[in-house]
Design a protein around this motif. Structure first.
Motif, PDB file in Angstrom:
ATOM      1  N   ASP A 161       0.863  -1.176   0.000  1.00  0.00           N
ATOM      2  CA  ASP A 161       0.000   0.000   0.000  1.00  0.00           C
ATOM      3  C   ASP A 161       0.906   1.234   0.000  1.00  0.00           C
ATOM      4  OD1 ASP A 161      -1.882   1.956   0.375  1.00  0.00           O
ATOM      5  OD2 ASP A 161      -2.755   1.096   2.201  1.00  0.00           O
ATOM      6  N   SER A 162       0.717   2.123  -0.963  1.00  0.00           N
ATOM      7  CA  SER A 162       1.596   3.295  -1.063  1.00  0.00           C
ATOM      8  C   SER A 162       1.088   4.466  -0.249  1.00  0.00           C
ATOM      9  CB  SER A 162       1.702   3.751  -2.517  1.00  0.00           C
ATOM     10  OG  SER A 162       1.993   2.661  -3.330  1.00  0.00           O
ATOM     11  N   ASN A 163      -0.164   4.372   0.219  1.00  0.00           N
ATOM     12  CA  ASN A 163      -0.762   5.483   0.958  1.00  0.00           C
ATOM     13  C   ASN A 163      -0.306   5.419   2.420  1.00  0.00           C
ATOM     14  OD1 ASN A 163      -2.400   7.140   2.470  1.00  0.00           O
ATOM     15  ND2 ASN A 163      -4.188   6.817   1.150  1.00  0.00           N
ATOM     16  N   LEU A 164       0.647   6.279   2.756  1.00  0.00           N
ATOM     17  CA  LEU A 164       1.268   6.174   4.080  1.00  0.00           C
ATOM     18  C   LEU A 164       0.325   6.531   5.214  1.00  0.00           C
ATOM     19  CD1 LEU A 164       4.859   7.538   3.399  1.00  0.00           C
ATOM     20  CD2 LEU A 164       4.004   5.187   3.263  1.00  0.00           C
ATOM     21  N   VAL A 165      -0.696   7.350   4.904  1.00  0.00           N
ATOM     22  CA  VAL A 165      -1.680   7.638   5.953  1.00  0.00           C
ATOM     23  C   VAL A 165      -2.355   6.323   6.351  1.00  0.00           C
ATOM     24  CG1 VAL A 165      -3.796   8.896   6.526  1.00  0.00           C
ATOM     25  CG2 VAL A 165      -2.026  10.004   5.130  1.00  0.00           C
ATOM     26  N   ASN A 166      -2.738   5.529   5.346  1.00  0.00           N
ATOM     27  CA  ASN A 166      -3.338   4.213   5.633  1.00  0.00           C
ATOM     28  C   ASN A 166      -2.351   3.292   6.341  1.00  0.00           C
ATOM     29  OD1 ASN A 166      -5.664   4.843   4.331  1.00  0.00           O
ATOM     30  ND2 ASN A 166      -5.176   3.737   2.427  1.00  0.00           N
ATOM     31  N   VAL A 167      -1.131   3.267   5.825  1.00  0.00           N
ATOM     32  CA  VAL A 167      -0.150   2.310   6.360  1.00  0.00           C
ATOM     33  C   VAL A 167       0.107   2.595   7.837  1.00  0.00           C
ATOM     34  CG1 VAL A 167       2.240   1.494   6.196  1.00  0.00           C
ATOM     35  CG2 VAL A 167       0.960   1.943   4.115  1.00  0.00           C
ATOM     36  N   LEU A 168       0.363   3.871   8.160  1.00  0.00           N
ATOM     37  CA  LEU A 168       0.643   4.195   9.568  1.00  0.00           C
ATOM     38  C   LEU A 168      -0.611   4.032  10.424  1.00  0.00           C
ATOM     39  CD1 LEU A 168       2.674   5.085  11.667  1.00  0.00           C
ATOM     40  CD2 LEU A 168       2.290   7.467  11.028  1.00  0.00           C
ATOM     41  N   GLN A 169      -1.781   4.372   9.831  1.00  0.00           N
ATOM     42  CA  GLN A 169      -3.023   4.259  10.595  1.00  0.00           C
ATOM     43  C   GLN A 169      -3.290   2.823  11.061  1.00  0.00           C
ATOM     44  OE1 GLN A 169      -5.367   7.184  11.439  1.00  0.00           O
ATOM     45  NE2 GLN A 169      -5.106   5.548  12.906  1.00  0.00           N
ATOM     46  N   GLN A 170      -2.833   1.871  10.245  1.00  0.00           N
ATOM     47  CA  GLN A 170      -3.031   0.456  10.636  1.00  0.00           C
ATOM     48  C   GLN A 170      -2.163   0.067  11.816  1.00  0.00           C
ATOM     49  OE1 GLN A 170      -3.236  -2.775   7.915  1.00  0.00           O
ATOM     50  NE2 GLN A 170      -3.390  -1.381   6.186  1.00  0.00           N
ATOM     51  N   GLN A 171      -1.141   0.873  12.085  1.00  0.00           N
ATOM     52  CA  GLN A 171      -0.171   0.506  13.122  1.00  0.00           C
ATOM     53  C   GLN A 171      -0.372   1.259  14.432  1.00  0.00           C
ATOM     54  OE1 GLN A 171       3.862   0.772  11.656  1.00  0.00           O
ATOM     55  NE2 GLN A 171       3.260   0.151   9.610  1.00  0.00           N
ATOM     56  N   THR A 172      -1.387   2.132  14.483  1.00  0.00           N
ATOM     57  CA  THR A 172      -1.559   2.941  15.698  1.00  0.00           C
ATOM     58  C   THR A 172      -3.031   3.241  15.939  1.00  0.00           C
ATOM     59  OG1 THR A 172      -1.058   5.078  16.738  1.00  0.00           O
ATOM     60  CG2 THR A 172      -1.119   5.056  14.337  1.00  0.00           C
ATOM     61  N   VAL A 176      -4.018   9.572  12.235  1.00  0.00           N
ATOM     62  CA  VAL A 176      -2.947   9.953  11.307  1.00  0.00           C
ATOM     63  C   VAL A 176      -3.510  10.888  10.233  1.00  0.00           C
ATOM     64  CG1 VAL A 176      -1.176   9.122   9.698  1.00  0.00           C
ATOM     65  CG2 VAL A 176      -1.855   7.686  11.655  1.00  0.00           C
ATOM     66  N   GLY A 177      -2.952  12.077  10.115  1.00  0.00           N
ATOM     67  CA  GLY A 177      -3.404  13.047   9.115  1.00  0.00           C
ATOM     68  C   GLY A 177      -2.340  13.287   8.046  1.00  0.00           C
ATOM     69  N   LEU A 178      -2.592  14.300   7.223  1.00  0.00           N
ATOM     70  CA  LEU A 178      -1.698  14.585   6.093  1.00  0.00           C
ATOM     71  C   LEU A 178      -1.450  16.093   5.977  1.00  0.00           C
ATOM     72  CD1 LEU A 178      -0.337  13.756   3.317  1.00  0.00           C
ATOM     73  CD2 LEU A 178      -2.568  14.173   2.279  1.00  0.00           C
ATOM     74  N   VAL A 179      -0.201  16.447   5.759  1.00  0.00           N
ATOM     75  CA  VAL A 179       0.125  17.817   5.340  1.00  0.00           C
ATOM     76  C   VAL A 179       0.539  17.729   3.871  1.00  0.00           C
ATOM     77  CG1 VAL A 179       1.666  19.783   5.657  1.00  0.00           C
ATOM     78  CG2 VAL A 179       0.830  18.535   7.654  1.00  0.00           C
ATOM     79  N   PRO A 180      -0.327  18.213   2.975  1.00  0.00           N
ATOM     80  CA  PRO A 180      -0.082  17.992   1.542  1.00  0.00           C
ATOM     81  C   PRO A 180       0.998  18.912   0.979  1.00  0.00           C
ATOM     82  CG  PRO A 180      -2.059  19.277   1.831  1.00  0.00           C
ATOM     83  CD  PRO A 180      -1.572  18.955   3.215  1.00  0.00           C
ATOM     84  N   HIS A 181       1.466  18.540  -0.208  1.00  0.00           N
ATOM     85  CA  HIS A 181       2.539  19.296  -0.837  1.00  0.00           C
ATOM     86  C   HIS A 181       2.144  20.739  -1.114  1.00  0.00           C
ATOM     87  CE1 HIS A 181       5.583  20.272  -3.987  1.00  0.00           C
ATOM     88  NE2 HIS A 181       6.326  19.766  -3.024  1.00  0.00           N
ATOM     89  N   SER A 182       0.854  20.980  -1.355  1.00  0.00           N
ATOM     90  CA  SER A 182       0.406  22.359  -1.619  1.00  0.00           C
ATOM     91  C   SER A 182       0.764  23.269  -0.433  1.00  0.00           C
ATOM     92  CB  SER A 182      -1.093  22.390  -1.889  1.00  0.00           C
ATOM     93  OG  SER A 182      -1.777  21.717  -0.858  1.00  0.00           O
ATOM     94  N   ALA A 183       0.757  22.727   0.777  1.00  0.00           N
ATOM     95  CA  ALA A 183       1.144  23.529   1.951  1.00  0.00           C
ATOM     96  C   ALA A 183       2.654  23.552   2.116  1.00  0.00           C
ATOM     97  CB  ALA A 183       0.497  22.963   3.211  1.00  0.00           C
ATOM     98  N   VAL A 184       3.303  22.400   1.891  1.00  0.00           N
ATOM     99  CA  VAL A 184       4.759  22.319   2.077  1.00  0.00           C
ATOM    100  C   VAL A 184       5.475  23.267   1.120  1.00  0.00           C
ATOM    101  CG1 VAL A 184       6.773  20.800   1.903  1.00  0.00           C
ATOM    102  CG2 VAL A 184       4.645  19.935   2.908  1.00  0.00           C
ATOM    103  N   SER A 185       5.014  23.282  -0.135  1.00  0.00           N
ATOM    104  CA  SER A 185       5.735  24.059  -1.152  1.00  0.00           C
ATOM    105  C   SER A 185       5.642  25.563  -0.909  1.00  0.00           C
ATOM    106  CB  SER A 185       5.228  23.707  -2.546  1.00  0.00           C
ATOM    107  OG  SER A 185       3.879  24.076  -2.630  1.00  0.00           O
TER     108      SER A 185
END
Ligand code: ADP
Length: 430
Positions: A161-172, A176-185
């Motif tokens: 699974d490439s979606n890290l929000v999903n991957v980490l969410q399964q482990q805790t 788990v949220g996301l800060v998208p590239h539109s904000a980072v850039s």
């Protein structure tokens, strides 16, 4: 600084816990390049550590352990770091987020958070230099999604699974949220605001997108006051600058300076990777070498003494290579007769004893090829901590192993290094 049980006298800037050895070295090299004097310790050292150090990386081997064991080893490392006192703590995992649905990234991060009393941390495995980028929470390896990369077939931690929000969410159990590239850039302002919004919405982790080193540097600035940071070596790129801006670092050249060790030079190779076999062949075209092999050793022939006797007559004049490295068909034949593990072990044991013998002959500069082989040699030589110097090739620095008599070590995992790596490495050390 303190040993296992003493009182803290000086604060470290950064205390890191890495979930595997070579990942730890990679992180340490990144910090050195950023101007931090860095020590990599192998487990928790018994002896006090030197006090001219800015960052410590505790290298564990917890990536594929059962989650409860990974948690307890990581907490033990954290306790030791807390005793020394660090301004910031870093949990380092692989840039391909190597883990299983049960762990160990989530469980270890949860435990570190609880122990440090923090309720929010970023998770940023991106490492653009190594072609690992994260966009909309999805991890790419080169041009393809993680789930389409070779990692999907990994024997221990297949990543499907490439979606890290999903991957980490399964482990805790934490959100788990996301800060998208539109904000980072957009950098500082919007990034800071978005991170705060994610936190205020009840999320404990934010996967943070990053596709360039500039993104990583921008993220590092806004997390400068986070007590806990989690991620790959990439995000560590910007951390030294946070301390540099406060005038706490001495600069990158001085940070990579290692004490000179003098002595003789040698190369030991137990890696059978394509790159290492080519490096061995390159060395053999101009320099002396001695081969050991598991079948001969298993027959009881004392190749350890033979190799050392051979080395003794040459090493005063020029460096020697002693190797078990062999072509795949030779390795396979030995493995079929002895078993995979036993064949590997017998060579590791022999190279470890040869390492001790070489040090007795006066060797103080040693290149070792092979991840497992390096682990075995470092253990045999009683090295508890490595001061990290400048990189020879990406991911492989010269180090000085701290022990009663210090020894310079270049520990190269299988596929690293150019074809002339052995000669190049020895040409760079004093
Ligand atoms: P790498 O980093 O390339 O994976 P490692 O040192 O981690 O290298 O692993 C190589 C393994 O192969 C070691 O356990 C080593 O002892 C073993 N080995 C080395 N030479 C031989 C050989 N000729 N036959 C079988 N196994 C070997």
């Amino acid at each position: 600084m303190v040993g296992a049980g003493g009182l803290a006298v000086t604060k470290l800037l950064l205390g890191c816990i890495a979930d595997d050895f070579t990942g730890g070295t990679d992180l340490a090299s990144t910090l050195v390049r950023g101007g931090m004097r860095t020590l990599q310790v192998i487990g928790i050292p018994k002896e006090p550590i030197p006090d001219d150090i800015d960052a410590v990386v505790v290298a564990l081997k917890t990536r594929t352990l059962p989650a409860d064991e990974a948690v307890s080893e990581s907490l033990e490392a954290l306790e030791w770091l807390k005793k020394i006192g660090c301004r910031q703590y870093f949990f380092k995992y692989c840039s391909t987020f190597d883990s299983t649905p049960k762990g160990n990234i989530g469980p270890v991060a949860d435990a570190l958070m609880a122990s440090l009393g923090v309720d929010f941390a970023i998770a940023c495995p991106a490492f653009p230099d190594n072609k690992r980028t994260v966009y909309q929470g999805h991890l790419f390896v080169g041009d393809v999604l993680l789930s389409e990369s070779g990692m999907r077939h990994h024997p221990l931690t297949p990543m499907t699974d490439s979606n890290l929000v999903n991957v980490l969410q399964q482990q805790t159990r934490k959100k788990v949220g996301l800060v998208p590239h539109s904000a980072v850039s957009k950098g500082n302002g919007l990034l800071k605001k978005t991170l705060a919004q994610v936190k205020d919405s009840g999320y404990s982790y934010a996967i943070v997108d990053a596709v360039t080193d500039d993104d990583l540097r921008a993220i590092a600035v806004v997390i400068q006051d986070h007590l806990l940071v989690t991620g790959g070596s990439g995000i560590a790129l910007g951390l030294p600058d946070n301390f540099g801006r406060k005038g706490l670092l001495i600069g990158s050249e001085a940070a990579s300076e290692l004490p000179s060790v003098g002595g003789l030079s040698a190369v030991l190779s137990g890696s059978c990777s394509v790159a290492t076999n080519a490096q061995v062949a390159h060395w053999q075209s101009t320099r002396p070498s001695f081969q050991i092999d598991p079948l001969t050793l298993a027959k009881g022939e004392d190749q350890v003494t033979q190799a050392l006797e051979w080395a003794k007559s040459i090493i005063q004049n020029e460096p020697v290579l002693i190797y078990g490295s062999a072509k795949p068909e030779t390795v396979k034949a030995a493995q079929e007769l002895l078993g995979v593990e036993a064949a590997g072990q017998i060579v590791e044991d022999a190279l470890s004893r040869i390492a001790i013998g070489l040090v007795d002959l006066g060797v103080r500069k040693l290149v070792v090829a092979g991840g497992e082989t390096s682990g075995a040699v470092v253990k045999a030589l009683n090295v508890e901590a490595l001061r990290i110097g400048a990189s020879i090739d990406p991911g492989v620095p010269w180090t000085v192993g701290l022990r009663d008599v210090p020894i310079a070590l270049a520990l190269k995992s299988g596929n690293f290094g150019t074809v002339d790596f052995f000669e190049k490495a020895l040409g760079q050390v004093q």
